[in-house]
Structures are given as structure tokens and as C-alpha cells.
Design a protein around this motif. Sequence first.
Motif, PDB file in Angstrom:
ATOM      1  N   SER A  15       0.884  -1.153   0.000  1.00 54.14           N
ATOM      2  CA  SER A  15       0.000   0.000   0.000  1.00 54.14           C
ATOM      3  C   SER A  15       0.927   1.208   0.000  1.00 54.14           C
ATOM      4  O   SER A  15       1.824   1.308   0.849  1.00 54.14           O
ATOM      5  CB  SER A  15      -0.881   0.005   1.255  1.00 54.14           C
ATOM      6  OG  SER A  15      -1.627   1.196   1.319  1.00 54.14           O
TER       7      SER A  15
ATOM      8  N   ARG B 196       1.407   5.100   0.462  1.00 56.32           N
ATOM      9  CA  ARG B 196       0.780   6.291   1.042  1.00 56.32           C
ATOM     10  C   ARG B 196       1.630   7.508   0.714  1.00 56.32           C
ATOM     11  O   ARG B 196       2.855   7.447   0.781  1.00 56.32           O
ATOM     12  CB  ARG B 196       0.672   6.153   2.557  1.00 56.32           C
ATOM     13  CG  ARG B 196      -0.070   4.913   3.021  1.00 56.32           C
ATOM     14  CD  ARG B 196      -1.522   4.921   2.683  1.00 56.32           C
ATOM     15  NE  ARG B 196      -2.148   6.043   3.341  1.00 56.32           N
ATOM     16  CZ  ARG B 196      -3.325   6.539   3.013  1.00 56.32           C
ATOM     17  NH1 ARG B 196      -4.003   5.996   2.037  1.00 56.32           N
ATOM     18  NH2 ARG B 196      -3.833   7.563   3.645  1.00 56.32           N
TER      19      ARG B 196
ATOM     20  N   SER C 105       6.574   9.365  -0.992  1.00 59.70           N
ATOM     21  CA  SER C 105       5.804   8.130  -0.891  1.00 59.70           C
ATOM     22  C   SER C 105       6.331   7.237   0.224  1.00 59.70           C
ATOM     23  O   SER C 105       7.539   7.110   0.404  1.00 59.70           O
ATOM     24  CB  SER C 105       5.873   7.349  -2.205  1.00 59.70           C
ATOM     25  OG  SER C 105       5.306   8.110  -3.239  1.00 59.70           O
TER      26      SER C 105
ATOM     27  N   PRO D 280      -5.528  -1.730   2.777  1.00 64.49           N
ATOM     28  CA  PRO D 280      -5.152  -0.354   2.439  1.00 64.49           C
ATOM     29  C   PRO D 280      -6.282   0.616   2.773  1.00 64.49           C
ATOM     30  O   PRO D 280      -7.461   0.306   2.578  1.00 64.49           O
ATOM     31  CB  PRO D 280      -4.908  -0.411   0.936  1.00 64.49           C
ATOM     32  CG  PRO D 280      -5.778  -1.533   0.469  1.00 64.49           C
ATOM     33  CD  PRO D 280      -5.792  -2.533   1.595  1.00 64.49           C
TER      34      PRO D 280
ATOM     35  N   ASP E 177      -6.908   3.442   1.269  1.00 61.75           N
ATOM     36  CA  ASP E 177      -7.484   4.030   0.059  1.00 61.75           C
ATOM     37  C   ASP E 177      -8.005   2.993  -0.931  1.00 61.75           C
ATOM     38  O   ASP E 177      -8.460   3.331  -2.007  1.00 61.75           O
ATOM     39  CB  ASP E 177      -6.466   4.939  -0.623  1.00 61.75           C
ATOM     40  CG  ASP E 177      -5.202   4.202  -1.053  1.00 61.75           C
ATOM     41  OD1 ASP E 177      -5.128   2.967  -0.875  1.00 61.75           O
ATOM     42  OD2 ASP E 177      -4.286   4.864  -1.565  1.00 61.75           O
ATOM     43  N   GLY E 178      -7.914   1.690  -0.576  1.00 64.69           N
ATOM     44  CA  GLY E 178      -8.419   0.636  -1.450  1.00 64.69           C
ATOM     45  C   GLY E 178      -7.496   0.273  -2.588  1.00 64.69           C
ATOM     46  O   GLY E 178      -7.848  -0.541  -3.435  1.00 64.69           O
ATOM     47  N   LYS E 179      -6.291   0.846  -2.642  1.00 68.72           N
ATOM     48  CA  LYS E 179      -5.355   0.573  -3.730  1.00 68.72           C
ATOM     49  C   LYS E 179      -4.203  -0.294  -3.233  1.00 68.72           C
ATOM     50  O   LYS E 179      -3.688  -0.094  -2.137  1.00 68.72           O
ATOM     51  CB  LYS E 179      -4.781   1.879  -4.268  1.00 68.72           C
ATOM     52  CG  LYS E 179      -5.805   2.776  -4.897  1.00 68.72           C
ATOM     53  CD  LYS E 179      -5.150   4.053  -5.351  1.00 68.72           C
ATOM     54  CE  LYS E 179      -6.179   5.036  -5.868  1.00 68.72           C
ATOM     55  NZ  LYS E 179      -5.548   6.317  -6.240  1.00 68.72           N
ATOM     56  N   LEU E 180      -3.801  -1.236  -4.067  1.00 67.72           N
ATOM     57  CA  LEU E 180      -2.657  -2.089  -3.772  1.00 67.72           C
ATOM     58  C   LEU E 180      -1.706  -2.072  -4.960  1.00 67.72           C
ATOM     59  O   LEU E 180      -2.126  -1.947  -6.111  1.00 67.72           O
ATOM     60  CB  LEU E 180      -3.092  -3.525  -3.497  1.00 67.72           C
ATOM     61  CG  LEU E 180      -3.898  -3.743  -2.231  1.00 67.72           C
ATOM     62  CD1 LEU E 180      -4.453  -5.161  -2.187  1.00 67.72           C
ATOM     63  CD2 LEU E 180      -3.045  -3.471  -1.001  1.00 67.72           C
ATOM     64  N   HIS E 181      -0.429  -2.226  -4.678  1.00 65.75           N
ATOM     65  CA  HIS E 181       0.602  -2.283  -5.706  1.00 65.75           C
ATOM     66  C   HIS E 181       1.278  -3.644  -5.577  1.00 65.75           C
ATOM     67  O   HIS E 181       1.722  -4.011  -4.487  1.00 65.75           O
ATOM     68  CB  HIS E 181       1.617  -1.160  -5.491  1.00 65.75           C
ATOM     69  CG  HIS E 181       2.746  -1.176  -6.452  1.00 65.75           C
ATOM     70  ND1 HIS E 181       2.667  -0.604  -7.694  1.00 65.75           N
ATOM     71  CD2 HIS E 181       3.984  -1.706  -6.360  1.00 65.75           C
ATOM     72  CE1 HIS E 181       3.805  -0.780  -8.324  1.00 65.75           C
ATOM     73  NE2 HIS E 181       4.630  -1.452  -7.530  1.00 65.75           N
TER      74      HIS E 181
ATOM     75  N   SER F 242       1.990   3.927  -8.657  1.00 68.32           N
ATOM     76  CA  SER F 242       0.723   3.888  -7.919  1.00 68.32           C
ATOM     77  C   SER F 242      -0.335   3.193  -8.727  1.00 68.32           C
ATOM     78  O   SER F 242      -0.170   2.872  -9.852  1.00 68.32           O
ATOM     79  CB  SER F 242       0.261   5.274  -7.527  1.00 68.32           C
ATOM     80  OG  SER F 242       0.182   6.135  -8.635  1.00 68.32           O
TER      81      SER F 242
END
Length: 80
Positions: free
Chosen positions: A12, A14, A20, A44, A46-50, A80
Motif C-alpha cells: 500500500s 501512502r 511516498s 489499504p 485508500d483501497g489501492k494495492l501495488h 501507484s
Amino acid sequence: MLMAGKRLAVFSIREGKGGSIWVRAGSAFVNKDGSLNVLLDVLPLDGKLHVREAAEKRDTAAGGRFAGDGGAEAGVGGHS
């Protein structure tokens, strides 16, 4: 290239005041059919994963912006 048995790292990312911050969120594994199993230790905000190929573990005594399980990845911006 994603091949069966390959281990991937899940992060995640941020955005902070200094840039970052990469937080290790879990791991993923490639199955024989090319699909992924994703195992999360955290969710996460913000709902985003990398997801990226996992690097060899190394000593993080030198510092860095990575917050996670011992420094498998370095915190590099622009992803991102």
C-alpha cells in the motif's frame, strides 16, 4: 514475467509530506494457470494495492522509507 510459483510483494503506497511511503501489505503467489493468490496482512486505507516481484530480503539498517517486514523493497516514488 509471471511464472507459476513466483512470489510477489503487495504494498500500500501512502503519500506523505516527504514523499511516498511503501507499507508491505502482504504477498501474492502465481498459480500454474497464471492466476494469483493474494494474502493480505493489512488492508489499504485508500483501497489501492501495488503488486511487484519480490526482491531478496536485505538488511535495512541503512534506513530508507520502506515500512514493512524487513526491507524486501525500497520506497521509490512514481508508482501507484
